[in-house]
Design an enzyme around this catalytic site. Sequence first.
Site, mmCIF file in Angstrom:
data_model
loop_
_atom_site.group_PDB
_atom_site.id
_atom_site.type_symbol
_atom_site.label_atom_id
_atom_site.label_comp_id
_atom_site.label_asym_id
_atom_site.label_seq_id
_atom_site.Cartn_x
_atom_site.Cartn_y
_atom_site.Cartn_z
ATOM 1 N N CYS A 93 1.038 -1.141 0.028
ATOM 2 C CA CYS A 93 -0.143 -0.082 0.102
ATOM 3 C C CYS A 93 0.715 1.446 -0.027
ATOM 4 O O CYS A 93 1.560 1.612 -0.870
ATOM 5 C CB CYS A 93 -1.082 -0.015 1.309
ATOM 6 S SG CYS A 93 -2.502 0.927 0.734
ATOM 7 N N ARG A 127 -11.958 6.380 -3.674
ATOM 8 C CA ARG A 127 -10.900 5.254 -3.302
ATOM 9 C C ARG A 127 -11.393 3.815 -3.881
ATOM 10 O O ARG A 127 -12.410 3.702 -4.092
ATOM 11 C CB ARG A 127 -10.773 5.122 -1.783
ATOM 12 C CG ARG A 127 -10.214 6.419 -1.186
ATOM 13 C CD ARG A 127 -10.469 6.297 0.332
ATOM 14 N NE ARG A 127 -9.219 5.260 0.800
ATOM 15 C CZ ARG A 127 -7.970 5.731 0.999
ATOM 16 N NH1 ARG A 127 -7.631 6.970 0.794
ATOM 17 N NH2 ARG A 127 -7.427 4.870 1.626
ATOM 18 N N HIS A 195 -3.715 -5.735 1.112
ATOM 19 C CA HIS A 195 -3.356 -6.043 2.706
ATOM 20 C C HIS A 195 -4.451 -6.897 2.979
ATOM 21 O O HIS A 195 -5.399 -7.505 2.287
ATOM 22 C CB HIS A 195 -3.381 -4.872 3.293
ATOM 23 C CG HIS A 195 -4.377 -3.990 3.205
ATOM 24 N ND1 HIS A 195 -5.444 -4.016 3.825
ATOM 25 C CD2 HIS A 195 -4.394 -2.460 2.522
ATOM 26 C CE1 HIS A 195 -6.374 -2.849 3.495
ATOM 27 N NE2 HIS A 195 -5.591 -2.236 2.732
#
Lengths: 243, 458
Positions: A93, A127, A195
């Site tokens: 990330c 996002r 993740h």
Amino acid sequence: MLRVCALYPDLLSIYADRGNLLLIERRCAWRGIGVELRSVGLGQRLDPDEHDLLYLGGGQDRDQALCARDIAEVKRDALHAAAERGVVILAVCGGYQLLGHSYRLGGESLPGAGLLDVTTVREEGPRLIGNVAIEVELPQADGPRVLAGFENHGGRTVLGPDEEPLGRVLRGHGNDGRSGHEGARRGNVIGTYMHGPLLPKNAWLADWLVQRALGLDEPLAPLDDALEDAAHACARRAAGVPA
Amino acid sequence: MSRLGPRTRLAVAAARGAAVLSRRAGRGGTSLPGKVLLRIDPDAVRRLAARLPRGSAAISATNGKTTTAAMVAAILERGGTRLVHNRAGANMAGGVAASLLDGRGDLGLFEVDEMWLDGVVRDLRPRALLLGNLLRDQLDRYGELDAIADRWAALAASGAARRMVLNADDPTVADLARLAPADGEPPILFGVEDDGVALAVLQHASDATHCRRCGAPYAYEAHYLGHLGRYRCESCGARRPEPHVVARDIRLDGIRGANFQLTLPDVAGPLPIRLELPGLYNVYNALGAAALATALGASPADIAAGLQAVRPAFGRAERVRLPGRDVAILLVKNPAGANEVLRTLALEDGEHDVLAVLNDRIADGRDVSWIWDADVELLAPHVRRVVCSGTRAPEMAVRMKYAGVPSERIVVEERIDRALDDAAEHADGPLYALPTYTAMLELRALLVARGAAEGSFA
């Protein structure tokens, strides 16, 4: 003995990054492989010869900016020397964005380590969030494998012409929601948006990273992975790619 | 309705119609009428709130909103105040609007979701706004913590709330005090002062460990819970402000409750408080409630009596009795909250039977990575047997394994009904159920179906 070093763990650990380190640590311990876990923070020198595996997690924008400046001023050369030596570097990330050339956020452009030929831009628009599954082909791995995880990033990352993605998106957004690429890999340097955390959902990758970090020709001895395999299957189902 | 304009009157009528239809359709629909109201009259919250004779108060936090609001309600109702209160926990704009639509009372008391706080508060213009904490929660829903902190800062500076009530121990929240407009009422701060409950090291789930003003790391003299504690910035000199409402001499009594000495401003001597709610997190909820009640003019006697009268809400450390088995339900929804539950459980004697239910529905957060930020290691040495259930059951099982629970003590049963029966049947003592939010709702239905009655371990 596996020498692991987490970079900026107090700033880059927003997404349960501890889970990734814990998988590496425990799975080595169960096999009788010693693990030394160290950390290097802001302003501290990184010795490229002292570590076998470097880890960078994700952070909030403000903390990531602090790390970007520190990489540019203090650690850039050491990171390149470590990569040159074949040290495994896993960056997730925000850490992935830091390994590229730059990350443009509004009017500001954060510098990167330039270890991966990628650039990242924070675009207008939502996002990129959700469960994700990708197909990867890694050297010394047994054919194509699936990685499953969770992504949540505002930045869109684009690969340079010669850079290879870590994998092909099966479900989810990946680097930018358009290219079908997820992450980037150059030798033992891996950047990814996955993740969830990544390694507890994909225990086989933890073993692959350790094998590469120790420079072993053969895979590590198998463990009883009934729970880990079930967790991997569960994360794949959540992403819509059941085994 | 006489003082409302025609548009609001029309909107109110339509919203009431929606409420009737929603109930007939068999849906709970606590926020649907509010949504209809706001669709027709976006200004309805402001207009309806302006009619409350004694104004309103708002509460927000990552953790503890519902419990804190229940404490404030218990205090104020003791003093005879009639409240318009969104008790059902519908805490976005629609839920607040729906409560205003239904409610008849003197004073509004609203818990508000942290993400939607600024819009709701600008409409409510409350007399007092309590901000309890800002901890890492469902990041997939809200983006990053800093973004919320920035919105709260803009809200604090706007003066939309006449007075702020702030947690001095949370650096992100306490920093808002300096932003309060100079012509408003000074903020009231609350905090813990008891090194006996401090942790040796910062918990893993801590977030705001860097100074809001200059970015340097905070130095902590004491850590209480997540990033809550006694902190200072060695770079710019920012430090924890002195609180006006304080808890000292805290004694935690397992999952049964907590005792402490409560200091209030302008009151001689501390008041001894016995809370029937466990854990340091509930001491913080009580402090926030006491500080907000003080801002609203409640008497010290009502504050003490109200706090002591509050009992656990369903799923928040509630204890129920199944035929043949006591069950304690401890909601876990994010790392900071989970850590407090795990710390509380670790205080109980013996080895525990645990039912851990991890769902990934929208209300739980689709991203389950937070379980790796929770200090499950605190619980691991005390686990006799754990049944892992829910939509992400195997991932909870892996978390337990890597926290140090031996694999042979871990059972995976994704179906929650079978998991409950298995866990209850094989337990040796009380069963501790740790569900996420939607799992808690499922458990509630199952426990009722199996004849659960209120019980107690005491």
